[in-house]
Design an enzyme around this catalytic site. Structure first.
Site, PDB file in Angstrom:
ATOM      1  N   ARG A  54       0.829  -1.268   0.003  1.00  0.00           N
ATOM      2  CA  ARG A  54      -0.134  -0.050   0.024  1.00  0.00           C
ATOM      3  C   ARG A  54       0.932   1.181  -0.263  1.00  0.00           C
ATOM      4  NH1 ARG A  54      -1.491   1.514   4.598  1.00  0.00           N
ATOM      5  NH2 ARG A  54      -2.688  -0.576   4.966  1.00  0.00           N
ATOM      6  N   TYR A 106     -16.696  15.979 -16.944  1.00  0.00           N
ATOM      7  CA  TYR A 106     -16.951  14.751 -16.850  1.00  0.00           C
ATOM      8  C   TYR A 106     -18.109  14.717 -15.825  1.00  0.00           C
ATOM      9  CZ  TYR A 106     -16.617   9.912 -15.337  1.00  0.00           C
ATOM     10  OH  TYR A 106     -16.920   8.554 -15.292  1.00  0.00           O
ATOM     11  N   ASP A 176      -7.506  18.529 -15.619  1.00  0.00           N
ATOM     12  CA  ASP A 176      -7.861  17.122 -16.247  1.00  0.00           C
ATOM     13  C   ASP A 176      -7.539  16.858 -17.527  1.00  0.00           C
ATOM     14  OD1 ASP A 176      -9.057  14.847 -16.980  1.00  0.00           O
ATOM     15  OD2 ASP A 176     -10.773  14.977 -15.558  1.00  0.00           O
ATOM     16  N   LYS A 201      -8.544   5.640 -19.757  1.00  0.00           N
ATOM     17  CA  LYS A 201      -8.825   6.108 -20.883  1.00  0.00           C
ATOM     18  C   LYS A 201      -7.505   6.175 -21.821  1.00  0.00           C
ATOM     19  CE  LYS A 201     -12.811   6.986 -18.666  1.00  0.00           C
ATOM     20  NZ  LYS A 201     -13.092   8.267 -18.203  1.00  0.00           N
TER      21      LYS A 201
HETATM   22  C1  PLP Z   1     -13.449   8.856 -17.322  1.00  0.00           C
HETATM   23  C2  PLP Z   1     -13.035  10.015 -16.486  1.00  0.00           C
HETATM   24  C3  PLP Z   1     -12.960  10.321 -15.334  1.00  0.00           C
HETATM   25  C4  PLP Z   1     -13.253   9.362 -14.304  1.00  0.00           C
HETATM   26  O1  PLP Z   1     -12.144   8.599 -14.261  1.00  0.00           O
HETATM   27  P1  PLP Z   1     -12.334   6.837 -13.950  1.00  0.00           P
HETATM   28  O2  PLP Z   1     -10.981   6.059 -14.459  1.00  0.00           O
HETATM   29  O3  PLP Z   1     -13.642   6.274 -14.547  1.00  0.00           O
HETATM   30  O4  PLP Z   1     -12.686   7.002 -12.702  1.00  0.00           O
HETATM   31  C5  PLP Z   1     -12.485  11.810 -15.077  1.00  0.00           C
HETATM   32  N1  PLP Z   1     -12.271  12.879 -16.025  1.00  0.00           N
HETATM   33  C6  PLP Z   1     -12.563  12.458 -17.269  1.00  0.00           C
HETATM   34  C7  PLP Z   1     -12.169  13.380 -18.210  1.00  0.00           C
HETATM   35  C8  PLP Z   1     -12.997  11.160 -17.681  1.00  0.00           C
HETATM   36  O5  PLP Z   1     -13.026  11.127 -19.085  1.00  0.00           O
END
Ligand code: PLP
Length: 373
Positions: A54, A106, A176, A201
């Site tokens: 961890r 998001y 982000d 992603k």
């Molecule tokens: C999918 C997504 C998230 C969240 O991520 P997870 O891996 O699904 O928890 C945050 N920001 C954007 C732009 C996303 O496409």
């Protein structure tokens, strides 16, 4: 490549060589998956640098080194999801913090922000455009949170400009960077304080890993994040860290093909009579469209054969999403409609298939719904 010269290499090299030469004992080229949760101490009072997974795991450390290098960051941490990264980061913000955020976010981020606000933890102000955002930043603002391009309306924000205004008011900027990935954008050198990724992603790229990442140059913030990461356990498993590293190796190639396909598809969509508006920034694999006939959406989604109707993005397979009922369903309709996320919008994540097959698929689905195009 030797670790101490990572900074000297370009992103394609860093990616292709992610995690290699990390096992000095055997010389294994590829980073091993260290599943062990605990590590033997050589002697009383000594540590190999690894004690309990961890806190620190060698496979995770390897992927974090690559992630830091490709975002031009001093530090990176990987988490069990993008949302876990968001929650970990916001957990370091004092209660009562004031946050200015872009409106077209998001859906999951918006849902969590809203919940935190309802619980009285943070205060949010949302902006529909860059000008509004800049005007909303005041001396009372603690943090500015943007996605650029925005999701799903694909509006780009000028990171350097937002960072300058945020810093002038004593606020920190979080970006982000999930949509563009470090291939098209490095927010830290532009002035951002923290970069966040849903590594689920593009970074992983194969729709088989849930992961998140945070990158920063701020040592104090990193230390605090590291402490909380270890304390709360929102860590990425060694196997998923390995899969993420494996995916990263082809990020540059995948992005190149997705963008090439996206440009061709956008040219097709712009002349389609079934399409009212196309949203595309000119780079990356994310495209949104508004249709002439909203009622045709169920039929189009059912008729697609190469595109898969599913949430998510950034993988090798092309996906099509209906934000109103999927990714952005938790944003009340009145709010969504007020900034242009209307119910006639579909979001496409363009994969690495043959571009002509993708166009033929869209043509048959849109034609079926709207006569010849
Ligand atoms: C999918 C997504 C998230 C969240 O991520 P997870 O891996 O699904 O928890 C945050 N920001 C954007 C732009 C996303 O496409």
């Amino acid at each position: 490549m030797k670790e101490d010269c990572m900074a000297d290499y370009k992103i394609d090299t860093l990616l292709a060589q992610a995690g290699i030469h990390s096992d000095e004992r055997t010389g294994a080229l590829v980073s091993p998956i260290h599943l062990s949760t605990t590590y033997q101490h050589p002697e009383f009072g000594q540590s190999t640098g690894f004690d309990y997974t961890r806190t620190k795991n060698p496979t995770r450390v390897n992927v974090e080194k690559t992630l830091a290098a490709i975002e031009k960051a001093d530090y990176a941490l990987v988490t069990s999801s993008g949302m876990a990264a968001l929650v970990l980061l916001f957990g370091t913000f004092p209660v009562g913090s004031q946050i200015v955020a872009v409106r077209d976010l998001y859906g999951g981020s918006f849902r969590w922000f809203n919940e935190q606000e309802a619980r009285g933890r943070f205060q949010f102000t949302y902006a529909d455009s860059e000008e509004t955002l800049l005007n909303q930043i005041t001396a009372a603002t603690d943090y500015v949170f943007i996605e650029t391009p925005t999701n799903p309306l694909m509006v780009e924000f000028d990171i350097a400009r937002v960072a300058e205004v945020a810093h002038a008011h004593g606020a920190k900027l979080i970006v982000d960077n999930t949509f563009y990935s470090p291939i098209y954008q490095n927010p830290l050198p532009l002035g951002a304080d923290v970069v966040l990724h849903s590594a689920t992603k593009y970074l992983s790229g194969h729709n088989d890993v849930l992961a998140g990442a945070l990158m920063t140059n701020d040592k104090d913030l990193y230390d605090r994040l590291f402490y909380d990461h270890n304390t709360t356990g929102s860590t990425l498993s060694p196997f998923d860290a390995y899969l993420l590293m494996r995916g990263l190796k082809t990020l540059a190639l995948r992005m190149e093909r997705s963008s090439k396909n996206a440009r061709k598809i956008v040219a097709f969509l712009r002349q389609s009579r079934a399409v009212r508006e196309v949203y595309y920034t000119g780079k990356g694999g994310m495209v949104s469209v508004k249709l002439v006939d909203e009622a045709s959406i169920p039929r189009i989604l059912n008729q697609l054969r190469v595109f898969t109707f599913a949430e998510s993005l950034g993988g090798v397979e092309s996906l099509i999403t209906y934000p109103a009922t999927q990714t952005h369903a938790d944003i009340p309709a009145a709010i969504r409609h007020s900034y242009g996320l209307t119910d006639d919008l579909l979001r496409l994540s363009i994969g690495i298939e043959d571009g002509d097959d993708l166009i033929a698929d869209l043509r048959q689905a849109l034609e079926g719904a709207h006569g010849s195009i």
